[in-house]
Design an enzyme around this catalytic site. Sequence first.
Site, PDB file in Angstrom:
ATOM      1  N   THR A  16      29.456  43.068  33.440  1.00 43.00           N
ATOM      2  CA  THR A  16      30.232  43.950  32.559  1.00 43.00           C
ATOM      3  C   THR A  16      30.132  43.537  31.107  1.00 43.00           C
ATOM      4  OG1 THR A  16      31.810  44.452  34.290  1.00 43.00           O
ATOM      5  CG2 THR A  16      32.613  44.721  32.070  1.00 43.00           C
ATOM      6  N   ASP A  60      23.812  44.093  37.258  1.00 46.44           N
ATOM      7  CA  ASP A  60      25.172  44.029  37.774  1.00 46.44           C
ATOM      8  C   ASP A  60      25.142  42.913  38.818  1.00 46.44           C
ATOM      9  OD1 ASP A  60      27.398  44.548  39.661  1.00 46.44           O
ATOM     10  OD2 ASP A  60      27.692  46.366  38.489  1.00 46.44           O
ATOM     11  N   SER A  61      26.118  42.036  38.794  1.00 48.94           N
ATOM     12  CA  SER A  61      26.012  40.846  39.648  1.00 48.94           C
ATOM     13  C   SER A  61      26.139  41.156  41.139  1.00 48.94           C
ATOM     14  CB  SER A  61      27.010  39.779  39.227  1.00 48.94           C
ATOM     15  OG  SER A  61      28.311  40.105  39.644  1.00 48.94           O
ATOM     16  N   SER A  62      26.437  42.392  41.502  1.00 51.63           N
ATOM     17  CA  SER A  62      26.417  42.742  42.925  1.00 51.63           C
ATOM     18  C   SER A  62      24.987  42.686  43.460  1.00 51.63           C
ATOM     19  CB  SER A  62      26.980  44.141  43.150  1.00 51.63           C
ATOM     20  OG  SER A  62      28.311  44.162  42.737  1.00 51.63           O
ATOM     21  N   THR A  92      31.178  39.300  36.845  1.00 44.03           N
ATOM     22  CA  THR A  92      32.270  38.552  37.479  1.00 44.03           C
ATOM     23  C   THR A  92      32.278  38.684  39.001  1.00 44.03           C
ATOM     24  OG1 THR A  92      33.812  40.396  37.256  1.00 44.03           O
ATOM     25  CG2 THR A  92      33.760  38.788  35.453  1.00 44.03           C
ATOM     26  N   ASP A  93      31.709  39.797  39.520  1.00 37.87           N
ATOM     27  CA  ASP A  93      31.864  40.058  40.955  1.00 37.87           C
ATOM     28  C   ASP A  93      31.330  38.917  41.826  1.00 37.87           C
ATOM     29  OD1 ASP A  93      33.036  42.428  40.354  1.00 37.87           O
ATOM     30  OD2 ASP A  93      31.304  43.687  40.828  1.00 37.87           O
ATOM     31  N   THR A 169      37.271  31.179  42.741  1.00 31.68           N
ATOM     32  CA  THR A 169      37.211  32.467  43.445  1.00 31.68           C
ATOM     33  C   THR A 169      37.653  33.576  42.500  1.00 31.68           C
ATOM     34  OG1 THR A 169      37.657  31.462  45.586  1.00 31.68           O
ATOM     35  CG2 THR A 169      38.294  33.748  45.376  1.00 31.68           C
ATOM     36  N   ARG A 249      35.878  32.764  59.739  1.00 30.22           N
ATOM     37  CA  ARG A 249      37.084  32.809  58.888  1.00 30.22           C
ATOM     38  C   ARG A 249      38.302  32.901  59.795  1.00 30.22           C
ATOM     39  NH1 ARG A 249      37.596  36.850  54.897  1.00 30.22           N
ATOM     40  NH2 ARG A 249      38.850  35.337  53.764  1.00 30.22           N
ATOM     41  N   GLN A 281      41.193  31.833  56.302  1.00 34.34           N
ATOM     42  CA  GLN A 281      41.384  33.068  55.530  1.00 34.34           C
ATOM     43  C   GLN A 281      42.387  32.847  54.395  1.00 34.34           C
ATOM     44  OE1 GLN A 281      42.173  36.444  58.202  1.00 34.34           O
ATOM     45  NE2 GLN A 281      40.763  35.529  59.662  1.00 34.34           N
TER      46      GLN A 281
HETATM   47  N1  ASP Z   1      30.200  44.745  38.478  1.00 29.27           N
HETATM   48  C1  ASP Z   1      30.268  43.799  37.398  1.00 29.27           C
HETATM   49  C2  ASP Z   1      29.363  42.629  37.735  1.00 29.27           C
HETATM   50  O1  ASP Z   1      29.742  41.783  38.479  1.00 29.27           O
HETATM   51  C3  ASP Z   1      31.676  43.338  37.192  1.00 29.27           C
HETATM   52  C4  ASP Z   1      31.896  42.381  36.052  1.00 29.27           C
HETATM   53  O2  ASP Z   1      31.011  41.807  35.471  1.00 29.27           O
HETATM   54  O3  ASP Z   1      33.090  42.182  35.722  1.00 29.27           O
HETATM   55  O4  ASP Z   1      28.251  42.581  37.286  1.00 29.27           O
END
Ligand code: ASP
Length: 345
Positions: A16, A60-62, A92-93, A169, A249, A281
């Site tokens: 992001t 995007d980190s996904s 952040t993901d 986390t 878990r 968990q």
């Molecule tokens: N979807 C974004 C990512 O992880 C979310 C973020 O960066 O906050 O790349």
Amino acid sequence: MMKKETSVLLILTGGTISMGENPETGSLAPLDKERMLSFLPELEQLPVNISTVSFNPMIDSSDVNIDFWVKIAKTIQENYKDYDGFVVLHGTDTMAYSASAVSFMFRHLSKPVIFTGSQLPLGFLRSDAKENVMNAIEIAAAKNADGKPMVPEVAIFFESALMRGNRTTKKSTDNFDAFYSYNYPDLAKSGVHIKYAPSFIHYEQEEKELLVTPKMENHVFVFTLFPGIREDAVRAFLHVPGLRAIILRTFGAGNAPRAEWLYNILKEATDKGIIIVNISQCLSGTVYMGRYETSLNLQRAGVISGYDMTLESAITKLMHLLGNYNDPEEIKKRLNMSLCGEVTL
Ligand code: ASP
């Protein structure tokens, strides 16, 4: 003009923080490096020499995978001698996974590697990005009284806390305070000043050359227990071809249903050499097998404790160990050790 004696490499990987709104769809997508840096004119004013390197494309980190982690580790390795510290701008993901993975790839790290990102893009008026980047750079450049790096660790800075990367986390999709280290104290807190907690920071005893072990293997699977879980579903995925390790878990302090079928399936798997790690968990606290009767079967089936590791850390630690060792006993031995501060035994 002030002489800038410290240098930091800013590694732009995406997330992001690097995004802007696509005017046609309204959704967020990565900008290019120049556009992104145009939102950070303050970099010039810092008492630190900043160089930037950008991944192409930024993502995007996904979409992060093992190759991406290797690329981050290699970028740091190739530039290691030329900089005092490194800041990785990342989505952040999956930032907690990446910081954990990279921490396992390094041995004898003696310089800071600080991951950060933001909940709102750099160009947005109320963005948390600038504050996170500026703090991360200051931390990456910080030295102690002996002139040694203050935080020679892979860490995550977010909002006001510096946390050990493999203990962190993502806890919120929309709060600026988005990350938390549930089982290890913060390495620093930022307010008017940045206050470090040296007693919680790892310092290498001897200075040795940085060693990078980038090999990782992903025949790992995670499954979450829940009341009413079906035998056929559990049995099905334990038969995934090539499977080498599972993260189970569990409930509370590492507990599971006492059903005979569950014991039999888990025992069958461990007998075949599949490693099963027990991760709770619950976000805080530790797995304590044998405390309740409901974890005795797991012990008997050869499941091993993941203690207080985060899920992100357990997955990437397993990938690292599977990539570097074949013998399940060797892997289990190392799961019972702290490799880089990821677990309290
Ligand atoms: N979807 C974004 C990512 O992880 C979310 C973020 O960066 O906050 O790349």
